[in-house]
Scaffold this active site. Structure first.
Site, PDB file in Angstrom:
ATOM      1  N   ASP A 106       8.607   3.755  -3.783  1.00 58.84           N
ATOM      2  CA  ASP A 106       8.573   5.123  -4.292  1.00 58.84           C
ATOM      3  C   ASP A 106       8.005   6.042  -3.204  1.00 58.84           C
ATOM      4  O   ASP A 106       7.022   5.698  -2.543  1.00 58.84           O
ATOM      5  CB  ASP A 106       7.693   5.194  -5.548  1.00 58.84           C
ATOM      6  CG  ASP A 106       7.776   6.535  -6.237  1.00 58.84           C
ATOM      7  OD1 ASP A 106       8.721   6.740  -7.007  1.00 58.84           O
ATOM      8  OD2 ASP A 106       6.903   7.394  -5.968  1.00 58.84           O
TER       9      ASP A 106
ATOM     10  N   ASP B  48      13.368   9.518  -6.312  1.00 55.62           N
ATOM     11  CA  ASP B  48      12.533   9.173  -5.157  1.00 55.62           C
ATOM     12  C   ASP B  48      12.249   7.681  -5.100  1.00 55.62           C
ATOM     13  O   ASP B  48      11.290   7.237  -4.470  1.00 55.62           O
ATOM     14  CB  ASP B  48      11.213   9.949  -5.211  1.00 55.62           C
ATOM     15  CG  ASP B  48      10.420   9.688  -6.493  1.00 55.62           C
ATOM     16  OD1 ASP B  48      10.935   8.926  -7.351  1.00 55.62           O
ATOM     17  OD2 ASP B  48       9.318  10.237  -6.641  1.00 55.62           O
TER      18      ASP B  48
END
Length: 523
Positions: free
Chosen positions: A403, A446
């Site tokens: 992430d 993301d």
């Protein structure tokens, strides 16, 4: 000339090409092998040109195996450089080589691939060469309808990879040659309804032969251009005024004494016999027909044999020989059989081209459906397929979830263009730091996933450490300075006793745990 080719190399390459035109293929082969040794194995524009010139020289020598290998090497360099023009040139040149080895199926496959790659090239110089090579391939197959557009396309391009005098004169001569062969095949059908098409083909021969001669004269090019172009013009123009062109055909025949023009020399003799019949010079017609037939024994080209026998039978028929009419009838039946085969081959080639394009379009669509448009990595659909596949192999597999930290803040502060740049930068880091055979995808805004085949948590941790280290030193330019890239990661492995379907939930929980830990450390 291509600016990426150093002048010293360009001089060696143009000298070799000029030697090939002059018939000195042995020197060209030696020079190109030496240049390849000097260049080493690194893919480059110079290496692609060198392999191509070597293939041409080997073809002229009759060394078809060497020519095919050099052409394949040219294609491989094009793939390494990401330049489809070189792939097209390599494929088309290899098609010419394998045709000499009587492997038409392989030649068709190469020409089809060349057609496809040619359309993707943005280099005018490469497209000119590729059009010329593809045109030659089709001409060898007798597919004149496909060859002519390629020769015309080459003729319409000013740029060339190398500045070699006479290139456009040869392009024009190629157009004259293919129209000449086309008109001969139509003529042998002896069909009155085709007279209009025959006249159009002959007019094209004259037009392009004269253009070739004019270009060669303006560039002061001697040698191979003049004799053949001059003969082609006379061979196409003689029916309009036989008395005028007979003398020109005699001059042309005497200038076609080189071995490479042996077939044209034989055809010039047969044409002279026909022309003498037209003007009523029977003794001269008999002499030329006899000369053509006597020398025919040493000619291996079946197309030349067909044409010479047909032309001399026309002479015999005009002189009243009883069996000549039957011979012409038999020849006409062979010509029509050729015609039918020609149409079949033409449709087969067009179908092969269309089929290849459909297959590549389908392949591209499948790829696009499984590719993230922003980063070029796999997408969520591809990731789900990889996990399903991993559950069927029985081998250990590890899943790493990644992430990008504070991406929302980056977007809000610097704009989405910078945020997109960060995602692309992370994708590049992932590509550079995973192992060969590992797969990576962007599965959310993301969030990235890495599927590591045959990897336990220890091996996965090595990949994660490498990726984290690369991210720490990565710098992302923004409108107000520079920003680093922070990554949070979690891993899960089937070696822990988890099923493939359970990996995502465990890795996701560990990734968020890492994110909380990293946020606390920052605080």
């Amino acid at each position: 000339m291509d600016a990426s080719i150093p002048p010293a190399h360009a001089a060696r390459l143009t000298t070799a090409l000029a030697g090939i035109r002059a018939g000195d293929s042995a020197s060209a082969v030696g020079a190109m092998k030496n240049l390849l040794r000097d260049l080493g194995r690194e893919p480059s524009e110079v290496r692609a040109v060198t392999e191509y010139v070597l293939a041409l020289a080997a073809l002229q020598q009759g060394a078809t195996g060497q020519a095919a290998r050099a052409a394949a090497a040219c294609q491989a360099v094009g793939l390494a450089l990401g330049e489809p023009g070189w792939v097209a040139i390599g494929c088309a040149t290899r098609a010419l080589a394998v045709l000499h080895d009587n492997r038409p199926a392989d030649a068709v496959a190469d020409l089809v691939r060349a057609e496809y790659e040619l359309r993707s090239s943005c280099s005018d110089g490469l497209r000119a060469w590729a059009h010329s090579q593809v045109g030659q391939g089709y001409e060898k197959f007798g597919l004149f309808e496909l060859a002519v557009p390629h020769y015309e396309a080459a003729m319409g391009i000013e740029d060339r990879v190398l500045d070699l005098a006479g290139s456009r004169a040869i392009d024009a001569r190629n157009l004259a040659t293919v129209n000449y062969h086309w008109s001969k095949e139509l003529d042998m059908l002896m069909e009155p309804e085709l007279e209009g098409e025959i006249e159009r083909r002959r007019a094209e021969v004259v037009r392009w032969a004269e253009r070739s001669l004019a270009l060669a004269d303006s560039e002061h090019v001697e040698g191979s251009v003049f004799p053949l172009a001059r003969y082609l013009r006379a061979a196409a123009a003689w029916p309009t005024d036989p008395a005028r062109w007979i003398g020109e055909l005699h001059v042309c025949r005497s200038n076609l004494g080189e071995t490479s023009y042996a077939g044209f020399e034989m055809e010039a003799t047969a044409l002279l016999a026909v022309a003498y019949v037209e003007v009523g010079e029977i003794a001269d017609a008999q002499r030329e027909a006899r000369r053509a037939l006597i020398r025919l024994d040493g000619v291996e080209d079946l197309n030349v044999q067909r044409y010479v026998r047909w032309a001399t039978l026309r002479v015999a028929d005009a002189m009243g020989y009883p069996s000549a009419g039957a011979g012409l009838g038999y020849g006409r039946s062979i010509a029509w059989a050729w015609r039918q085969q020609h149409h079949s081959d033409l449709e087969m080639m067009r179908a092969a081209i269309a089929g290849y394009e459909r297959a590549r379009a389908h392949e591209a669509a499948v790829q696009a459906a499984r590719e993230d448009a922003l980063t070029g990595l796999g997408n969520r659909r591809a990731f789900d397929e990889w996990i399903t596949e991993a559950g069927t192999t029985g081998a250990d597999v590890s899943l790493v979830l990644v992430d990008v930290d504070r991406l929302k803040k980056l977007n809000d502060t610097h704009g989405h263009a910078v945020g997109d740049g960060a995602l692309r930068a992370v994708a590049d880091l992932v590509r550079a730091n995973i192992r060969t055979g590992d797969r990576a995808a962007r599965i959310g805004g993301d969030e990235f996933a890495i599927v590591l085949a045959s990897a336990d948590p220890v091996e996965a941790q090595i990949v994660m450490d490498r990726l984290q280290l690369a991210a720490t030193v990565a710098i992302l330019p923004t409108s107000v300075g520079q920003s680093g890239i922070g990554l949070s990661m979690g891993v899960a492995s089937t070696s822990e006793g988890l099923s493939a379907d359970a990996l995502f939930a465990v890795a996701d929980a560990r990734m968020y745990e890492d994110k909380r830990r990293r946020a606390g450390a920052v605080a």
